[in-house]
Motif scaffolding. Structure first.
Motif, PDB file in Angstrom:
ATOM      1  N   HIS A  86       0.803  -1.220   0.000  1.00 28.43           N
ATOM      2  CA  HIS A  86       0.000   0.000   0.000  1.00 28.43           C
ATOM      3  C   HIS A  86       0.841   1.278   0.000  1.00 28.43           C
ATOM      4  O   HIS A  86       0.306   2.367   0.185  1.00 28.43           O
ATOM      5  N   GLY A  87       2.165   1.150  -0.150  1.00 27.80           N
ATOM      6  CA  GLY A  87       3.001   2.340  -0.300  1.00 27.80           C
ATOM      7  C   GLY A  87       3.855   2.723   0.885  1.00 27.80           C
ATOM      8  O   GLY A  87       4.272   3.873   1.020  1.00 27.80           O
ATOM      9  N   LYS A  88       4.185   1.757   1.742  1.00 21.98           N
ATOM     10  CA  LYS A  88       5.012   2.027   2.916  1.00 21.98           C
ATOM     11  C   LYS A  88       6.330   2.686   2.554  1.00 21.98           C
ATOM     12  O   LYS A  88       6.784   3.602   3.237  1.00 21.98           O
ATOM     13  N   ASN A  89       6.944   2.277   1.452  1.00 23.60           N
ATOM     14  CA  ASN A  89       8.247   2.845   1.074  1.00 23.60           C
ATOM     15  C   ASN A  89       8.140   4.334   0.752  1.00 23.60           C
ATOM     16  O   ASN A  89       9.050   5.104   1.060  1.00 23.60           O
ATOM     17  N   GLN A  90       7.035   4.751   0.149  1.00 24.95           N
ATOM     18  CA  GLN A  90       6.820   6.181  -0.117  1.00 24.95           C
ATOM     19  C   GLN A  90       6.676   6.952   1.194  1.00 24.95           C
ATOM     20  O   GLN A  90       7.137   8.089   1.305  1.00 24.95           O
ATOM     21  N   ILE A  91       6.024   6.337   2.158  1.00 25.82           N
ATOM     22  CA  ILE A  91       5.812   6.977   3.454  1.00 25.82           C
ATOM     23  C   ILE A  91       7.156   7.169   4.155  1.00 25.82           C
ATOM     24  O   ILE A  91       7.444   8.246   4.685  1.00 25.82           O
ATOM     25  N   ILE A  92       7.985   6.147   4.148  1.00 25.49           N
ATOM     26  CA  ILE A  92       9.304   6.257   4.775  1.00 25.49           C
ATOM     27  C   ILE A  92      10.138   7.326   4.068  1.00 25.49           C
ATOM     28  O   ILE A  92      10.771   8.156   4.718  1.00 25.49           O
ATOM     29  N   LYS A  93      10.102   7.322   2.744  1.00 28.26           N
ATOM     30  CA  LYS A  93      10.866   8.322   1.991  1.00 28.26           C
ATOM     31  C   LYS A  93      10.406   9.736   2.346  1.00 28.26           C
ATOM     32  O   LYS A  93      11.224  10.641   2.538  1.00 28.26           O
ATOM     33  N   GLU A  96      11.642  10.607   5.850  1.00 25.89           N
ATOM     34  CA  GLU A  96      13.077  10.910   5.810  1.00 25.89           C
ATOM     35  C   GLU A  96      13.329  12.311   5.255  1.00 25.89           C
ATOM     36  O   GLU A  96      14.174  13.048   5.769  1.00 25.89           O
ATOM     37  N   THR A  97      12.561  12.691   4.239  1.00 28.37           N
ATOM     38  CA  THR A  97      12.707  14.019   3.640  1.00 28.37           C
ATOM     39  C   THR A  97      12.273  15.109   4.606  1.00 28.37           C
ATOM     40  O   THR A  97      12.989  16.093   4.821  1.00 28.37           O
ATOM     41  N   VAL A  98      11.096  14.960   5.199  1.00 30.37           N
ATOM     42  CA  VAL A  98      10.547  15.981   6.099  1.00 30.37           C
ATOM     43  C   VAL A  98      11.396  16.118   7.357  1.00 30.37           C
ATOM     44  O   VAL A  98      11.642  17.234   7.832  1.00 30.37           O
ATOM     45  N   LEU A  99      11.855  15.008   7.900  1.00 32.40           N
ATOM     46  CA  LEU A  99      12.614  15.026   9.156  1.00 32.40           C
ATOM     47  C   LEU A  99      14.118  15.210   8.944  1.00 32.40           C
ATOM     48  O   LEU A  99      14.851  15.456   9.906  1.00 32.40           O
ATOM     49  N   ARG A 145       3.175  14.603   5.780  1.00 33.49           N
ATOM     50  CA  ARG A 145       3.683  15.977   5.957  1.00 33.49           C
ATOM     51  C   ARG A 145       2.811  16.750   6.947  1.00 33.49           C
ATOM     52  O   ARG A 145       3.322  17.421   7.840  1.00 33.49           O
ATOM     53  N   GLU A 146       1.496  16.647   6.792  1.00 29.59           N
ATOM     54  CA  GLU A 146       0.576  17.350   7.698  1.00 29.59           C
ATOM     55  C   GLU A 146       0.737  16.872   9.144  1.00 29.59           C
ATOM     56  O   GLU A 146       0.745  17.689  10.065  1.00 29.59           O
ATOM     57  N   ILE A 147       0.862  15.572   9.329  1.00 32.49           N
ATOM     58  CA  ILE A 147       0.999  15.005  10.670  1.00 32.49           C
ATOM     59  C   ILE A 147       2.287  15.505  11.323  1.00 32.49           C
ATOM     60  O   ILE A 147       2.284  15.963  12.475  1.00 32.49           O
ATOM     61  N   ILE A 148       3.389  15.440  10.602  1.00 32.72           N
ATOM     62  CA  ILE A 148       4.672  15.873  11.154  1.00 32.72           C
ATOM     63  C   ILE A 148       4.654  17.375  11.439  1.00 32.72           C
ATOM     64  O   ILE A 148       5.153  17.825  12.478  1.00 32.72           O
ATOM     65  N   MET A 149       4.057  18.155  10.556  1.00 32.22           N
ATOM     66  CA  MET A 149       3.971  19.605  10.786  1.00 32.22           C
ATOM     67  C   MET A 149       3.152  19.907  12.055  1.00 32.22           C
ATOM     68  O   MET A 149       3.472  20.827  12.797  1.00 32.22           O
ATOM     69  N   LYS A 150       2.121  19.092  12.312  1.00 33.19           N
ATOM     70  CA  LYS A 150       1.317  19.265  13.525  1.00 33.19           C
ATOM     71  C   LYS A 150       2.193  19.055  14.767  1.00 33.19           C
ATOM     72  O   LYS A 150       2.142  19.838  15.712  1.00 33.19           O
ATOM     73  N   TYR A 151       3.013  18.017  14.755  1.00 32.87           N
ATOM     74  CA  TYR A 151       3.901  17.738  15.890  1.00 32.87           C
ATOM     75  C   TYR A 151       4.941  18.845  16.029  1.00 32.87           C
ATOM     76  O   TYR A 151       5.250  19.274  17.148  1.00 32.87           O
ATOM     77  N   LYS A 152       5.491  19.305  14.935  1.00 29.53           N
ATOM     78  CA  LYS A 152       6.485  20.383  15.006  1.00 29.53           C
ATOM     79  C   LYS A 152       5.844  21.659  15.550  1.00 29.53           C
ATOM     80  O   LYS A 152       6.468  22.370  16.338  1.00 29.53           O
ATOM     81  N   GLN A 153       4.610  21.935  15.148  1.00 30.34           N
ATOM     82  CA  GLN A 153       3.917  23.118  15.627  1.00 30.34           C
ATOM     83  C   GLN A 153       3.653  23.016  17.138  1.00 30.34           C
ATOM     84  O   GLN A 153       3.775  23.998  17.863  1.00 30.34           O
ATOM     85  N   GLN A 154       3.309  21.828  17.609  1.00 29.41           N
ATOM     86  CA  GLN A 154       3.119  21.605  19.037  1.00 29.41           C
ATOM     87  C   GLN A 154       4.376  21.971  19.810  1.00 29.41           C
ATOM     88  O   GLN A 154       4.305  22.564  20.877  1.00 29.41           O
ATOM     89  N   GLU A 155       5.527  21.607  19.261  1.00 30.07           N
ATOM     90  CA  GLU A 155       6.796  21.905  19.906  1.00 30.07           C
ATOM     91  C   GLU A 155       7.055  23.402  19.961  1.00 30.07           C
ATOM     92  O   GLU A 155       7.518  23.924  20.957  1.00 30.07           O
TER      93      GLU A 155
END
Length: 159
Positions: A86-93, A96-99, A145-155
Motif C-alpha cells: 500500500h506504499g510504505k516505502n513512499q511513506i518512509i521516503k 526521511e525528507t521531512v525530518l 507531511r501534515e501530521i509531522i507539521m502538527k507535531y512540530k507546531q506543538q513543539e
C-alpha cells in the motif's frame, strides 16, 4: 542510592524478582527513561539475580525496548507486506525528507526518531505508522507531511 537503582528497585518491588518479572521491569524502565541504559541493565541483573547477558538479550530482542536514547516522538512505520503493497516505502521516503534523517536515526534536536516495526494491527488500513502511542492509517505522503507539521507546531507552541 542512584536514580537508576531506585527505579529498578521500585519496579522489582512492584513486579517481583522472578524471571517472569524481567519484561515488565524493562518496560517500566523504558516508560520512565525512554531507553534502557547499561547501568539499568546491570541493576536489573543484580535485583533479579540473573546475568547481565540475559537482561541484555531480552532488552535487545523486543522492538519496543530500546537500549539507546530516542527522540521525544518515536515514529514506527509498519513494515509488513500489506503496508509495503500500500506504499510504505513512499511513506518512509517522505518521513526521511521531512525530518531530514534516515530510517533508524533521531533528529539532532532529539524530537523525532524514525523506525520500522512489525505489524501494528492496521493491515486493513495500510500503510500505517505509530507516533508514540497514536496510530495513523491510510497514509499518503501529503498526510504524513501534515501530521509531522502538527507535531512540530506543538513543539513551537510549547516553547
Amino acid at each position: 542510592m542512584t536514580e537508576v537503582k531506585q527505579l529498578v528497585k521500585g519496579l522489582a518491588d512492584q513486579h517481583g524478582r522472578s524471571m517472569e518479572s524481567l519484561l515488565p521491569i524493562l518496560q517500566g524502565i523504558v516508560h520512565q527513561e525512554q531507553h534502557i541504559s547499561e547501568d539499568a541493565m546491570v541493576e536489573v541483573a543484580r535485583e533479579l539475580n540473573i546475568s547481565a547477558a540475559q537482561v541484555f538479550g531480552t532488552a535487545t530482542f523486543y522492538s519496543f525496548l530500546h537500549t539507546k536514547p530516542l527522540g521525544k516522538y518515536v515514529i514506527r512505520v509498519c513494515k509488513t507486506i500489506t503496508c509495503m503493497m500500500h506504499g510504505k516505502n513512499q511513506i518512509i521516503k517522505e518521513l526521511e525528507t521531512v525530518l531530514k534523517i534516515n530510517l533508524g536515526e533521531t533528529t539532532h534536536d532529539r524530537k523525532f526518531t524514525l523506525l520500522e516495526t512489525n505489524c501494528l494491527g492496521q493491515c486493513h488500513k495500510g500503510p500505517a505508522m505509530l507516533i508514540n502511542d497514536e496510530p495513523y492509517t491510510e497514509l499518503t505522503p501529503e498526510k504524513v507531511r501534515e501530521i509531522i507539521m502538527k507535531y512540530k507546531q506543538q513543539e513551537i507552541n510549547a516553547n
